[in-house]
Design a protein around this motif. Structure first.
Motif, PDB file in Angstrom:
ATOM      1  N   VAL A  33       0.849  -1.103   0.516  1.00  0.00           N
ATOM      2  CA  VAL A  33      -0.213   0.086   0.073  1.00  0.00           C
ATOM      3  C   VAL A  33       1.190   1.231  -0.295  1.00  0.00           C
ATOM      4  CG1 VAL A  33      -1.798   1.262   1.448  1.00  0.00           C
ATOM      5  CG2 VAL A  33      -2.260  -1.309   1.431  1.00  0.00           C
ATOM      6  N   PRO A  34       1.035   2.213  -0.609  1.00  0.00           N
ATOM      7  CA  PRO A  34       2.049   3.018  -1.412  1.00  0.00           C
ATOM      8  C   PRO A  34       0.896   4.360  -0.579  1.00  0.00           C
ATOM      9  CG  PRO A  34       0.552   2.845  -3.306  1.00  0.00           C
ATOM     10  CD  PRO A  34       0.303   1.922  -2.395  1.00  0.00           C
ATOM     11  N   ILE A  35       1.680   5.230  -0.061  1.00  0.00           N
ATOM     12  CA  ILE A  35       1.360   6.866   0.284  1.00  0.00           C
ATOM     13  C   ILE A  35       0.737   7.413  -1.337  1.00  0.00           C
ATOM     14  CG2 ILE A  35       1.721   8.284   1.459  1.00  0.00           C
ATOM     15  CD1 ILE A  35       4.064   6.859   3.509  1.00  0.00           C
ATOM     16  N   THR A  36      -0.328   8.074  -0.115  1.00  0.00           N
ATOM     17  CA  THR A  36      -0.548   9.017  -2.111  1.00  0.00           C
ATOM     18  C   THR A  36      -1.559   9.948  -1.308  1.00  0.00           C
ATOM     19  OG1 THR A  36      -2.933   7.623  -2.310  1.00  0.00           O
ATOM     20  CG2 THR A  36      -1.000   6.880  -3.546  1.00  0.00           C
ATOM     21  N   LEU A  37      -2.377  10.655  -1.966  1.00  0.00           N
ATOM     22  CA  LEU A  37      -2.764  11.643  -1.321  1.00  0.00           C
ATOM     23  C   LEU A  37      -4.421  11.528  -1.998  1.00  0.00           C
ATOM     24  CD1 LEU A  37      -1.017  14.927  -2.304  1.00  0.00           C
ATOM     25  CD2 LEU A  37      -0.969  14.153  -0.462  1.00  0.00           C
ATOM     26  N   GLN A  38      -4.877  10.636  -2.088  1.00  0.00           N
ATOM     27  CA  GLN A  38      -5.961   9.756  -3.174  1.00  0.00           C
ATOM     28  C   GLN A  38      -6.828   9.368  -1.688  1.00  0.00           C
ATOM     29  OE1 GLN A  38      -4.646   6.517  -4.330  1.00  0.00           O
ATOM     30  NE2 GLN A  38      -5.101   6.505  -6.530  1.00  0.00           N
ATOM     31  N   THR A  39      -6.592  10.050  -0.571  1.00  0.00           N
ATOM     32  CA  THR A  39      -7.722  10.261   0.868  1.00  0.00           C
ATOM     33  C   THR A  39      -7.930  11.723   0.756  1.00  0.00           C
ATOM     34  OG1 THR A  39      -6.152   9.273   2.630  1.00  0.00           O
ATOM     35  CG2 THR A  39      -7.159   7.613   1.712  1.00  0.00           C
ATOM     36  N   LEU A  40      -7.037  12.242   0.789  1.00  0.00           N
ATOM     37  CA  LEU A  40      -7.184  13.724   0.303  1.00  0.00           C
ATOM     38  C   LEU A  40      -7.989  14.225  -0.435  1.00  0.00           C
ATOM     39  CD1 LEU A  40      -7.030  16.149   1.774  1.00  0.00           C
ATOM     40  CD2 LEU A  40      -5.060  16.788   0.005  1.00  0.00           C
ATOM     41  N   ALA A  41      -8.192  13.351  -1.552  1.00  0.00           N
ATOM     42  CA  ALA A  41      -9.214  14.238  -3.033  1.00  0.00           C
ATOM     43  C   ALA A  41     -10.543  13.441  -2.364  1.00  0.00           C
ATOM     44  CB  ALA A  41      -9.157  13.546  -4.383  1.00  0.00           C
ATOM     45  N   VAL A  42     -10.579  12.103  -2.121  1.00  0.00           N
ATOM     46  CA  VAL A  42     -12.099  11.172  -1.493  1.00  0.00           C
ATOM     47  C   VAL A  42     -12.666  12.773  -0.524  1.00  0.00           C
ATOM     48  CG1 VAL A  42     -13.235  10.000  -0.195  1.00  0.00           C
ATOM     49  CG2 VAL A  42     -11.378   9.186  -1.898  1.00  0.00           C
ATOM     50  N   MET A  43     -11.950  13.198   0.749  1.00  0.00           N
ATOM     51  CA  MET A  43     -12.214  13.818   1.815  1.00  0.00           C
ATOM     52  C   MET A  43     -12.642  15.520   1.077  1.00  0.00           C
ATOM     53  SD  MET A  43      -9.255  13.679   4.589  1.00  0.00           S
ATOM     54  CE  MET A  43      -8.818  12.807   4.637  1.00  0.00           C
ATOM     55  N   LEU A  44     -12.062  15.927  -0.074  1.00  0.00           N
ATOM     56  CA  LEU A  44     -12.418  17.073  -0.499  1.00  0.00           C
ATOM     57  C   LEU A  44     -13.265  17.058  -1.234  1.00  0.00           C
ATOM     58  CD1 LEU A  44      -8.675  18.096  -1.652  1.00  0.00           C
ATOM     59  CD2 LEU A  44      -9.959  19.174  -0.009  1.00  0.00           C
ATOM     60  N   ALA A  45     -13.616  15.678  -1.915  1.00  0.00           N
ATOM     61  CA  ALA A  45     -15.290  15.531  -2.863  1.00  0.00           C
ATOM     62  C   ALA A  45     -15.973  15.401  -1.897  1.00  0.00           C
ATOM     63  CB  ALA A  45     -14.630  14.389  -3.810  1.00  0.00           C
ATOM     64  N   GLY A  46     -15.561  14.773  -0.989  1.00  0.00           N
ATOM     65  CA  GLY A  46     -17.409  14.902  -0.307  1.00  0.00           C
ATOM     66  C   GLY A  46     -17.854  16.697   0.382  1.00  0.00           C
ATOM     67  N   GLY A  47     -16.518  17.112   1.304  1.00  0.00           N
ATOM     68  CA  GLY A  47     -16.434  18.490   2.033  1.00  0.00           C
ATOM     69  C   GLY A  47     -16.592  19.514   0.958  1.00  0.00           C
TER      70      GLY A  47
END
Length: 196
Positions: A33-47
Motif C-alpha cells: 500500500v503506497p502513500i498517496t494523496l488520494q484519500t485527501l481527494a476523497v475528503m475534498l470531494a465530499g467536503g
C-alpha cells in the motif's frame, strides 16, 4: 433525482483530481500500500461537492477503473480493485458520501466548526476506509489481521492526520463561500433528469 450540469462538471473535475493525486505516490518497502494523496481527494470531494456529487465523482473513478481505464496509478481493470488496495478503493465513494452528508449538518464556523470538520474527516475520510481496506489486504495477501494492520494501517496514521487537518482547514471556509447547494442551482439548460 435531478443532476445539474454544474454539479456534473465539478464531479468530473474532482474525479480528475483524484486520478492526479494517485500519481503522487510514495511506495514503502514492506507494504503493498503506497502513500498517496488520494484519500485527501476523497475528503475534498465530499467536503466541497456534498454527498451526491462527492459520491458520483469518486464512484466515477472506481467504475471506470473497473472497466479497464488506467486511472489508479496508471493502471486499471478488475485486477486493481481485487488487488491488495481494493478494499480501500471500494470504500472511497461511501466515504465521500458520508462526509458530504455530515458536513451539511454542521455549522463550520469558528474553532468548534473546524474541530467538528476535523472529526468528520478523521472518522469518515480516514478511519472508515481502513475498516474495509485492512481486512481486504489481509485476505488478498493471505496474512493475519495483525500483519495487515502493520502493513496497511499503522504506517499511515500520521500522514492521514496531516491530510485530515489540511482538509478541515480548506473545507470550512470554502463551504461558507461556495456551499455545495450552489451545484444544484436551477438553470434552464443546466438540469438533466437522472434515473432514480
Amino acid at each position: 433525482m435531478k443532476l445539474s450540469l454544474r454539479g456534473i462538471v465539478f464531479s468530473a473535475l474532482m474525479a480528475a483530481i483524484l486520478v492526479l493525486f494517485g500519481y503522487i505516490s510514495i511506495p514503502i518497502g514492506f507494504s503493498p500500500v503506497p502513500i498517496t494523496l488520494q484519500t485527501l481527494a476523497v475528503m475534498l470531494a465530499g467536503g466541497l461537492l456534498g454527498p451526491l456529487y462527492g459520491f458520483l465523482s469518486i464512484a466515477l473513478v472506481v467504475i471506470l477503473t473497473a472497466l479497464g481505464f488506467p486511472l489508479l496509478h496508471g493502471t486499471g481493470g478488475l485486477a486493481v480493485l481485487l488487488g491488495p488496495t481494493g478494499g480501500y478503493v471500494m470504500m472511497w465513494p461511501i466515504s465521500a458520501l458520508l462526509i458530504g452528508w455530515l458536513l451539511a449538518r454542521i455549522k463550520l464556523k469558528g474553532f468548534f466548526g473546524y474541530f467538528l470538520a476535523f472529526i468528520v474527516f478523521e472518522l469518515f475520510g480516514s478511519m472508515l476506509i481502513y475498516v474495509s481496506g485492512v481486512p481486504w489486504l489481509a485476505f488478498a495477501y493471505k496474512m493475519s489481521f495483525s500483519e495487515a494492520m502493520i502493513q496497511g494501517f499503522y504506517p499511515y496514521i500520521i500522514g492521514d492526520l496531516v491530510k485530515v487537518l489540511f482538509a478541515a482547514i480548506i473545507i470550512a471556509p470554502v463551504r461558507t463561500v461556495f456551499p455545495p447547494q450552489r451545484l444544484t442551482g436551477h438553470m434552464n439548460s443546466s438540469v438533466v433528469q437522472a434515473d432514480s
